[in-house]
Scaffold this motif. Structure first.
Motif, short mmCIF file in Angstrom:
data_model
loop_
_atom_site.label_atom_id
_atom_site.label_comp_id
_atom_site.label_asym_id
_atom_site.label_seq_id
_atom_site.Cartn_x
_atom_site.Cartn_y
_atom_site.Cartn_z
N ASN A 146 0.79 -1.23 0.00
CA ASN A 146 0.00 0.00 0.00
C ASN A 146 0.82 1.27 0.00
O ASN A 146 0.28 2.36 -0.19
CB ASN A 146 -0.96 -0.01 1.20
N LYS A 147 2.13 1.14 0.22
CA LYS A 147 3.00 2.32 0.17
C LYS A 147 2.91 3.03 -1.17
O LYS A 147 3.10 4.24 -1.26
CB LYS A 147 4.47 1.90 0.38
N PHE A 148 2.68 2.24 -2.21
CA PHE A 148 2.74 2.79 -3.57
C PHE A 148 1.37 2.79 -4.25
O PHE A 148 1.27 2.73 -5.47
CB PHE A 148 3.78 2.03 -4.40
N ILE B 127 4.01 17.28 0.12
CA ILE B 127 3.61 16.60 1.35
C ILE B 127 2.41 17.31 1.97
O ILE B 127 1.46 16.67 2.43
CB ILE B 127 4.79 16.51 2.34
N ASP B 128 2.43 18.63 1.96
CA ASP B 128 1.35 19.41 2.58
C ASP B 128 0.03 19.32 1.81
O ASP B 128 -1.02 19.65 2.36
CB ASP B 128 1.75 20.89 2.68
N ASN B 129 0.09 18.88 0.56
CA ASN B 129 -1.10 18.91 -0.29
C ASN B 129 -1.57 17.53 -0.78
O ASN B 129 -2.30 17.43 -1.75
CB ASN B 129 -0.88 19.85 -1.47
N GLY B 130 -1.13 16.47 -0.08
CA GLY B 130 -1.78 15.18 -0.29
C GLY B 130 -1.08 14.15 -1.14
O GLY B 130 -1.61 13.06 -1.35
N THR B 131 0.12 14.45 -1.65
CA THR B 131 0.89 13.45 -2.40
C THR B 131 1.20 12.27 -1.49
O THR B 131 1.47 12.45 -0.30
CB THR B 131 2.18 14.08 -2.96
N ASP B 132 1.18 11.05 -2.06
CA ASP B 132 1.36 9.83 -1.24
C ASP B 132 2.78 9.32 -1.17
O ASP B 132 3.18 8.69 -0.19
CB ASP B 132 0.44 8.73 -1.76
N GLY C 51 2.03 9.08 -6.59
CA GLY C 51 3.47 9.34 -6.50
C GLY C 51 3.80 10.43 -7.50
O GLY C 51 3.14 10.57 -8.52
N VAL C 52 4.83 11.22 -7.20
CA VAL C 52 5.24 12.26 -8.15
C VAL C 52 6.71 12.11 -8.49
O VAL C 52 7.55 11.85 -7.62
CB VAL C 52 4.95 13.69 -7.62
N ALA C 53 7.01 12.26 -9.78
CA ALA C 53 8.39 12.19 -10.28
C ALA C 53 8.98 13.59 -10.19
O ALA C 53 8.77 14.44 -11.06
CB ALA C 53 8.40 11.68 -11.72
N LEU C 54 9.70 13.85 -9.10
CA LEU C 54 10.16 15.20 -8.79
C LEU C 54 11.14 15.75 -9.83
O LEU C 54 12.00 15.03 -10.33
CB LEU C 54 10.83 15.22 -7.42
N GLY D 157 11.09 11.30 6.70
CA GLY D 157 10.37 10.06 6.99
C GLY D 157 8.87 10.14 6.83
O GLY D 157 8.15 9.20 7.18
N ARG D 158 8.35 11.26 6.29
CA ARG D 158 6.90 11.43 6.23
C ARG D 158 6.24 10.60 5.13
O ARG D 158 5.17 10.04 5.33
CB ARG D 158 6.55 12.91 6.06
#
Length: 292
Positions: A3-5, A35-40, A9-12, A72-73
């Motif tokens: 479930n981690k993935f 992180i603040d706007n909901g990316t997993d 996900g975003v390709a920075l 670690g978030r």
């Protein structure tokens, strides 16, 4: 299922200063913005990061900056791939993978191996990788499609191959993968324009380019898709559709960096052989951002 993935996900990108050095402050800001706007989860040193233009030391510095900002978030995925199998294995062995949750490894490009060659390449990688692997099929860049049979063979043969980022822009191939995949194997879309349909059909979400610029709307769209709430999800899909087209109109990541410039998150500087988005494209992107 890992479930981690599942989700967004975003390709920075790798932000650059005018002198082409890495802008680590901007990179930190982009990580926090996501992180603040909901990316997993976050993908480091993928195609969108212009990783082929980064030195070994710069890659280490980028990993360090993102890891520190993330603290670690969110799960982290690191791009390690290529068309020299021995070099890929050496890079996996020599990279400090503490804090990295999986490797994203692109199917071999330029060499145009057979399906058996692709299988043997990933077999060799799977046998040495100490962490999970997400395969990456992007025939528009590699010039060779990793066929469904090859992906599923790898999925069944290696427990540490946990998913595929599928970016062939081919719905029939997505459907076949979703229909025949082993239980728990993740079909992750790499096509921002198709991802909602893929998710509604049983995909695990996305590794996105545009998602990092509009994380709140994009990740909400994926969450709705995973819950099967198609009507609400498609409202967001259609709201984002124009800008998805814009960012790939000339090249990636020049398009997404133009979006970030319009959002005041980083400059639109890219390294050769890429060049910044044209003024015409930048005007369209700026208009979209200003009215979103």
């Amino acid at each position: 299922m890992n479930n981690k993935f599942v989700g967004t996900g975003v390709a920075l990108v790798t932000p650059f200063n005018s002198d082409l050095s890495i802008n680590h402050n901007a990179l930190t800001n982009i990580v926090n913005f996501n992180i603040d706007n909901g990316t997993d989860y976050l993908v480091i040193c993928g195609t969108t990061a212009e990783s082929v233009t980064l030195t070994k030391q710069e890659k280490k510095d980028v990993i360090a900056t993102i890891s520190k900002a993330n603290s670690g978030r969110l799960p982290l995925v690191l791009g390690i791939g290529g068309n020299n199998t021995v070099s890929v294995i050496e890079e996996i062995k020599s990279t400090d993978l503490r804090g990295i949750d999986a490797i994203l490894s692109v199917s071999p490009y330029y060499s145009k191996p057979t399906q058996e060659g692709i299988y043997q390449h990933f077999k060799a990688i799977a046998e040495v990788s100490p962490i999970d692997i997400i395969l990456y099929n992007v025939p528009g860049r590699t010039s060779k499609n990793m066929e469904v049979e090859t992906t599923l063979r790898l999925a069944k043969d290696f427990k540490n191959i946990v998913g595929v980022k599928e970016a062939g822009n081919n719905m029939a191939q997505y459907y076949e993968l979703i229909k025949n995949k082993p239980e728990g194997f993740l079909i992750i879309s790499g096509d921002d324009d198709l991802v909602l349909g893929v998710t509604l059909a049983g995909g695990a979400g996305v590794i996105s380019v545009i998602g990092q610029a509009f994380p709140k709307a994009f990740s909400e769209m994926i969450r709705l898709g995973l819950k099967g709430e198609a009507k609400a999800a498609y409202k967001l899909h259609f709201k984002l559709l124009d800008v998805i087209g814009y960012i790939f109109e000339e090249n990636n990541p020049a398009g997404i960096k133009a979006v970030f410039e319009a959002l005041n998150l980083c400059q639109d500087t890219v390294r050769l052989p890429l060049v910044p988005a044209s003024n015409t494209l930048k005007a369209k992107i700026s208009d979209f951002v200003n009215t979103f």
